[in-house]
Motif scaffolding. Structure first.
Motif, PDB file in Angstrom:
ATOM      1  N   UNK A   1      24.347  45.223  23.181  1.00 25.27           N
ATOM      2  CA  UNK A   1      25.189  44.928  24.341  1.00 25.27           C
ATOM      3  C   UNK A   1      24.565  45.369  25.650  1.00 25.27           C
ATOM      4  N   UNK A   2      23.517  46.231  25.593  1.00 20.60           N
ATOM      5  CA  UNK A   2      22.889  46.686  26.843  1.00 20.60           C
ATOM      6  C   UNK A   2      22.164  45.523  27.518  1.00 20.60           C
ATOM      7  N   UNK A   3      22.116  45.558  28.836  1.00 21.70           N
ATOM      8  CA  UNK A   3      21.392  44.512  29.559  1.00 21.70           C
ATOM      9  C   UNK A   3      19.922  44.887  29.737  1.00 21.70           C
ATOM     10  N   UNK A   4      19.708  46.172  30.024  1.00 22.74           N
ATOM     11  CA  UNK A   4      18.351  46.648  30.286  1.00 22.74           C
ATOM     12  C   UNK A   4      17.539  46.720  28.991  1.00 22.74           C
ATOM     13  N   UNK A   5      16.253  46.438  29.112  1.00 16.78           N
ATOM     14  CA  UNK A   5      15.379  46.632  27.957  1.00 16.78           C
ATOM     15  C   UNK A   5      14.993  48.095  27.843  1.00 16.78           C
ATOM     16  N   UNK A   6      14.714  48.535  26.651  1.00 18.13           N
ATOM     17  CA  UNK A   6      14.192  49.877  26.443  1.00 18.13           C
ATOM     18  C   UNK A   6      12.688  49.917  26.715  1.00 18.13           C
ATOM     19  N   UNK A   7      12.113  51.106  26.558  1.00 17.07           N
ATOM     20  CA  UNK A   7      10.667  51.249  26.746  1.00 17.07           C
ATOM     21  C   UNK A   7       9.953  50.734  25.497  1.00 17.07           C
ATOM     22  N   UNK A   8       8.887  49.986  25.723  1.00 17.00           N
ATOM     23  CA  UNK A   8       8.241  49.317  24.590  1.00 17.00           C
ATOM     24  C   UNK A   8       6.953  50.006  24.169  1.00 17.00           C
ATOM     25  N   UNK A   9       6.618  49.791  22.920  1.00 18.94           N
ATOM     26  CA  UNK A   9       5.280  50.119  22.445  1.00 18.94           C
ATOM     27  C   UNK A   9       4.584  48.790  22.176  1.00 18.94           C
ATOM     28  N   UNK A  10       3.285  48.747  22.480  1.00 16.06           N
ATOM     29  CA  UNK A  10       2.528  47.522  22.233  1.00 16.06           C
ATOM     30  C   UNK A  10       1.661  47.739  20.998  1.00 16.06           C
ATOM     31  N   UNK A  11       1.849  46.898  19.972  1.00 15.75           N
ATOM     32  CA  UNK A  11       1.090  47.017  18.727  1.00 15.75           C
ATOM     33  C   UNK A  11      -0.025  45.988  18.764  1.00 15.75           C
ATOM     34  N   UNK A  12      -1.245  46.494  18.741  1.00 14.59           N
ATOM     35  CA  UNK A  12      -2.412  45.657  19.036  1.00 14.59           C
ATOM     36  C   UNK A  12      -2.975  44.938  17.829  1.00 14.59           C
ATOM     37  N   UNK A  54       7.685  56.618  24.354  1.00 15.11           N
ATOM     38  CA  UNK A  54       6.637  56.518  25.369  1.00 15.11           C
ATOM     39  C   UNK A  54       6.085  55.118  25.432  1.00 15.11           C
ATOM     40  N   UNK A  55       5.779  54.666  26.639  1.00 11.66           N
ATOM     41  CA  UNK A  55       5.138  53.363  26.743  1.00 11.66           C
ATOM     42  C   UNK A  55       3.672  53.530  26.384  1.00 11.66           C
ATOM     43  N   UNK A  56       3.299  52.978  25.251  1.00 13.24           N
ATOM     44  CA  UNK A  56       1.927  53.192  24.807  1.00 13.24           C
ATOM     45  C   UNK A  56       1.443  52.031  23.949  1.00 13.24           C
ATOM     46  N   UNK A  79      -2.181  55.550  26.149  1.00  9.61           N
ATOM     47  CA  UNK A  79      -0.976  55.260  26.917  1.00  9.61           C
ATOM     48  C   UNK A  79      -1.182  53.902  27.564  1.00  9.61           C
ATOM     49  N   UNK A  80      -0.094  53.185  27.727  1.00 12.51           N
ATOM     50  CA  UNK A  80      -0.177  51.781  28.147  1.00 12.51           C
ATOM     51  C   UNK A  80      -0.737  51.693  29.557  1.00 12.51           C
ATOM     52  N   UNK A  81      -1.723  50.801  29.699  1.00 13.11           N
ATOM     53  CA  UNK A  81      -2.315  50.603  31.009  1.00 13.11           C
ATOM     54  C   UNK A  81      -1.548  49.515  31.768  1.00 13.11           C
ATOM     55  N   UNK A  82      -1.666  49.527  33.066  1.00 11.72           N
ATOM     56  CA  UNK A  82      -1.055  48.484  33.888  1.00 11.72           C
ATOM     57  C   UNK A  82      -2.149  47.631  34.493  1.00 11.72           C
TER      58      UNK A  82
END
Ligand code: ADP
Ligand code: MG
Ligand code: ZN
Length: 486
Positions: free
Chosen positions: A213-224, A254-256, A272-275
């Motif tokens: 039901x939340x609108x906002x997304x949570x913090x993601x992890x990226x699986x490579x 953690x965003x990673x 840690x996730x790069x931008x």
């Protein structure tokens, strides 16, 4: 599968996927080296793809056309103006020190993919496509133990598209199914060979959880770098559990970037996730922008084939093919076109399908060539089918002669005639053979007369063998019955 709806805390899984797809071109993205998997290490390289200073890239037009075709098939808008940028990394197998990719604008934006029967809890969910961009692949490091790695640059410069979805997927099963259906579509269009073992398709999967039901997304992890459907699903499901534990202990995900280990089915932190700024993207000064005309895009749009699932349905419903035959033919647009071209010139869908699936495709794989390179035109296939229909040759003879038929360039009845294998439908000629078979097998003949009618096939088989497969089985059937009783 873990059901995130159960339990005291109810978490919804949110997934966005980045699919990397090798394009089926003859040469690499910016040079004339062959775009082919494997080869002796470092034999398919040149100054451009091995990153020699001063070597200048030239864009492969075919790769651009394939990217546009993929975009149109996925309902994207094609950007008539797009740009190559340098995305800086350091890897030993990336001699340039940057990947040539697209930041803004990419070649295609904002499309939509409708998942058919997703296998998850949702019915035909729509997955928005954020963008498709063109980029080149890196080489490969081959690790020879803990103290030595070798670099093979054969893969460097392989043309790829990256297809980025919006975070619209909701389970590991759905993400795996998305990859499966995307692969099928891109293979159908011959955009990629889809070979996942060879790395022609792999993906990064971004996973986060949020309360239902939340609108906002949570913090993601990226699986490579997931390279199988099973890994996609398993990685998501491990990640769901990991993040759920953190969140339920009031922690913060953690965003990673994480790596999935298919052996243990777990993921571990990589960095840690790069931008975007970390990559110091900037327009590649060696490459002009890609400027497309609307006419070019329209032409590709106009030549997009009928959707594979429509085609399969049509083959079953209007042509009476089995589901499996229809699926095999509709797995590739080129194959389906070939089938239809042959069918337009003769009248038996069953026989055309039978010869393609039973003879042409196996022959192509025996010879390790692409189906199209067999050089057997739809007209010749149609002619062969017509000869079968008219009873000039038997199926057995066509099957036996098929390889020669491909090599000789002669028509099937010429070839059969030369070998004395034209189908004998003439009852007089066959009658001799039937009588001989009865005489040679008195015990079976007696059993047949005593009621063991199954022996009909035995006698037909004997006569077929005697006539080297050239006897018309229907006529032989009648003759056996005539002499032994129906
Ligand atoms: P980057 O290029 O830095 O990896 P993007 O913002 O372009 O990041 O997103 C990459 C992928 O991550 C996209 O497929 C997007 O849908 C997905 N994504 C973004 N935010 C989330 C999130 N909170 N949860 C799950 N997936 C996400
Ligand atoms: Mg990413
Ligand atoms: Zn090269």
């Amino acid at each position: 599968m873990s059901d995130v709806r159960s339990g005291p805390c109810q978490w919804e899984t949110v997934i966005g996927l980045e699919a990397h797809v090798h394009l089926r071109t003859a040469s690499k993205l910016f040079c004339a080296c062959p775009n082919k998997f494997g080869g002796e290490p470092n034999t398919r390289i040149c100054p451009v793809c091995s990153g020699m200073p001063g070597a200048l890239p030239v864009i492969n037009g075919r790769a651009v056309a394939l990217a546009v075709q993929a975009g149109l098939a996925l309902g994207c808008a094609v950007n008539l103006h797009s740009l190559f940028s340098r995305k800086s990394y350091f890897y030993p197998d990336l001699p340039n020190g940057f990947q040539t990719s697209q930041l803004e604008p990419p070649v295609c934006s904002s499309g939509l993919f409708r998942l058919e029967a997703s296998g998850g809890t949702r019915v035909n969910p729509e997955i928005r496509i954020n963008r498709i961009h063109l980029e080149d692949d890196a080489g490969k490091c081959i690790h020879m133990g803990s103290s030595c790695s070798m670099v093979d640059l054969n893969r460097a410069g392989t043309p790829m598209i990256e297809i980025v979805t919006e975070p619209d997927l909701r389970s590991g099963a759905e993400a795996a199914e998305f990859m499966r259906q995307l692969r099928k579509l891109l293979m159908y269009l011959d955009i990629t060979d889809g070979n996942m073992e060879e790395g022609s398709m792999r993906c990064d999967v971004n996973v986060s959880l949020r309360p239902f039901g939340a609108k906002e997304y949570g913090t993601r992890a990226e699986l490579k770098n997931l390279n199988s459907f099973i890994s996609v699903r398993a990685a998501v499901e491990f990640e769901e559990e990991r993040q759920k534990e953190i969140l339920e202990a009031q922690g913060a995900v953690e965003q990673e970037t994480r790596l999935f280990d298919p052996e243990s089915c777990t993921t571990r932190a990589m960095r840690s996730k790069e931008d975007a700024p970390d990559y110091r993207y900037f327009p590649n000064p060696d490459l002009p922008p890609i400027i497309l005309t609307q006419a070019f895009v329209d032409k590709i749009h106009g030549s997009l084939p009928e959707r594979p699932e429509k085609r399969r349905e049509r083959y079953v419903e209007t042509l009476g093919l089995h589901d499996e035959e229809a699926s095999l033919l509709a797995a590739s647009a080129a194959l389906a076109d070939y089938f239809e071209a042959a069918l337009a010139l003769c009248s038996s869908p069953k026989r055309v399908a039978g010869l393609i699936l039973g003879e042409l495709l196996p022959e192509a794989s025996r010879r390790s060539v692409a189906f199209a390179d067999l050089g057997f035109s739809p007209a010749r296939l149609a002619h062969t089918v017509t000869m079968l229909e008219q009873g000039k040759v038997s199926l057995k003879v066509v099957q036996d002669l098929f390889s020669e038929l491909l090599d000789s360039g002669e028509s099937v009845e010429k070839l059969a005639e030369k070998k004395g294998l034209l189908q004998v439908s003439d009852a007089g000629a066959l009658e001799q053979a039937v009588l001989a078979a009865i005489e040679a097998n008195p015990a079976e003949a007696a059993d047949y007369r005593a009621g063991k009618k199954k022996l009909l096939a035995f006698f037909v088989g004997r006569v077929m063998r005697e006539t080297k497969g050239a006897g018309n089985p229907a006529v032989i059937n009648e003759l056996v019955k005539k002499h032994l009783g129906a």
